[in-house]
Design a protein around this motif. Structure first.
Motif, short mmCIF file in Angstrom:
data_model
loop_
_atom_site.label_atom_id
_atom_site.label_comp_id
_atom_site.label_asym_id
_atom_site.label_seq_id
_atom_site.Cartn_x
_atom_site.Cartn_y
_atom_site.Cartn_z
N ILE A 37 1.06 -1.23 -0.05
CA ILE A 37 0.05 0.17 0.12
C ILE A 37 0.91 1.45 -0.04
N TYR A 38 2.00 0.94 0.67
CA TYR A 38 3.14 2.31 0.75
C TYR A 38 3.43 2.76 -0.40
N LEU A 39 4.07 1.70 -1.01
CA LEU A 39 4.73 2.05 -2.23
C LEU A 39 3.79 2.35 -3.47
N LYS A 40 2.49 1.89 -3.30
CA LYS A 40 1.48 2.27 -4.24
C LYS A 40 1.34 3.68 -4.23
N MET A 41 1.22 4.05 -2.76
CA MET A 41 0.80 5.43 -2.63
C MET A 41 2.04 6.56 -2.75
N ALA A 42 3.22 5.77 -2.75
CA ALA A 42 4.34 6.96 -2.89
C ALA A 42 4.68 6.95 -4.19
N LYS A 43 4.18 6.46 -5.25
CA LYS A 43 4.49 6.49 -6.66
C LYS A 43 3.11 6.85 -7.38
N GLU A 44 3.15 7.74 -8.31
CA GLU A 44 1.86 8.15 -9.24
C GLU A 44 2.39 8.10 -10.63
N LYS A 45 1.49 7.40 -11.77
CA LYS A 45 2.00 7.35 -13.01
C LYS A 45 1.14 8.14 -13.75
N VAL A 46 1.66 9.03 -14.80
CA VAL A 46 1.09 9.69 -15.49
C VAL A 46 1.30 9.28 -16.96
N ASP A 47 0.20 8.93 -17.62
CA ASP A 47 0.32 8.45 -19.30
C ASP A 47 -0.10 9.51 -20.22
N VAL A 93 4.00 8.43 -23.50
CA VAL A 93 4.96 8.57 -22.55
C VAL A 93 4.55 8.10 -21.11
N SER A 94 5.28 7.70 -20.29
CA SER A 94 4.76 7.76 -19.04
C SER A 94 5.72 8.39 -18.02
N VAL A 95 5.11 9.16 -16.99
CA VAL A 95 5.89 9.78 -16.07
C VAL A 95 5.44 9.40 -14.81
N ILE A 96 6.64 8.50 -14.17
CA ILE A 96 6.21 7.92 -12.68
C ILE A 96 7.09 8.95 -11.75
N VAL A 97 6.22 9.19 -10.75
CA VAL A 97 6.75 10.52 -9.93
C VAL A 97 6.51 9.75 -8.30
N ASP A 98 7.59 10.02 -7.83
CA ASP A 98 7.60 9.68 -6.34
C ASP A 98 7.11 10.86 -5.72
N THR A 99 5.84 10.42 -4.91
CA THR A 99 5.30 11.71 -4.39
C THR A 99 5.70 12.60 -3.08
N GLU A 100 7.04 11.52 -2.63
CA GLU A 100 7.54 12.02 -1.26
C GLU A 100 8.77 12.86 -1.86
N THR A 101 9.62 12.35 -2.50
CA THR A 101 10.99 13.04 -2.97
C THR A 101 10.73 14.06 -4.30
N LYS A 102 9.43 13.93 -4.87
CA LYS A 102 9.16 14.44 -6.32
C LYS A 102 10.25 14.15 -7.33
N ASP A 103 11.11 13.08 -7.17
CA ASP A 103 11.93 12.47 -8.16
C ASP A 103 10.80 11.87 -9.18
N TYR A 104 11.32 11.76 -10.62
CA TYR A 104 10.61 11.21 -11.39
C TYR A 104 11.46 10.39 -12.74
N GLU A 105 10.59 9.46 -13.09
CA GLU A 105 11.21 8.75 -14.43
C GLU A 105 10.38 8.69 -15.42
N ILE A 106 10.81 9.09 -16.85
CA ILE A 106 10.25 9.09 -18.02
C ILE A 106 10.61 7.86 -18.59
N ILE A 107 9.28 7.22 -19.02
CA ILE A 107 9.47 5.95 -19.97
C ILE A 107 8.94 6.16 -21.25
#
Length: 204
Positions: A37-47, A93-107
């Motif tokens: 649950i924590y990991l799911k909440m900590a990451k958000e994905k925008v497609d 394009v997918s943008v995966i955002v760490d909601t705590e650190t605000k770091d992101y990954e672009i795929i």
């Protein structure tokens, strides 16, 4: 009498061990569930689906990223760098955002390398007898372009290794690379003959 006393005690101990074992299992499962649950909440994905190199902060990208409180201008710039070689093409394009650190990954989603090569050379199919009958010749700049487009899905960690992987696909299609048989080209890349041309940075 002694026997009668020992038997209930042994049963109690067995029940106690079973209880502890069940409690341990429950705790482990609860902990695993919490982390899921924590990991799911900590990451958000925008497609989104964008034209290569032309992402903007306008809908749908900007409004989707806004609530995640990331630097939208930087995300847009990074997307445009990664998709510059897809000019004129719509790419997922997918943008995966760490909601705590605000770091992101672009795929960046891409077609198979073989399809990109054929599109680049404007041919419909590869050779029926690869390495004997060639159906095309991809230039160094063209194979670099395909390598950059496919970089996220390759095992390579630099452009030189990525180009070698794409050259392997050229071999199976019956396509020369820079005027050479793919195996000869790969050998030349390994030998360092293309180091100067393949030193550029890949945006990953």
């Amino acid at each position: 009498d002694c026997f009668n006393c020992v038997m209930p005690l042994s049963l109690i101990l067995n029940d106690y061990r079973l209880l502890i074992k069940n409690l341990d299992l429950c705790f482990t499962l609860s902990l695993a569930f919490f982390w899921i649950i924590y990991l799911k909440m900590a990451k958000e994905k925008v497609d989104v689906l964008i034209e290569g190199g032309k992402a903007t902060a306008a809908p749908p990208l900007g409004p989707a990223l806004g609530p995640l409180k990331v630097n939208i201008a930087k995300v847009v710039a990074d997307i445009n760098k990664k998709t510059a070689d897809f000019k004129g093409m719509k790419v997922p394009v997918s943008v995966i955002v760490d909601t705590e650190t605000k770091d992101y990954e672009i795929i960046v989603g891409t077609p198979p390398a073989s399809q990109l090569i054929k599109t680049e050379l404007k041919i419909a199919a590869g050779s029926a007898t690869p390495n004997k009958a060639y159906v095309g010749d991809i230039s160094l700049e063209q194979i670099k372009k395909v390598a950059r487009m496919k970089f996220d899905s390759l095992l390579a960690n630099d452009l030189k290794a990525a180009v070698r992987e794409i050259a392997g696909t050229c071999y199976s299609l019956g396509i020369k690379v820079d005027g050479k048989a793919p195996r000869e080209f790969i050998a030349d890349v390994k030998a360092g003959k293309y180091d100067r041309e393949l030193k550029e940075e890949v945006h990953n």
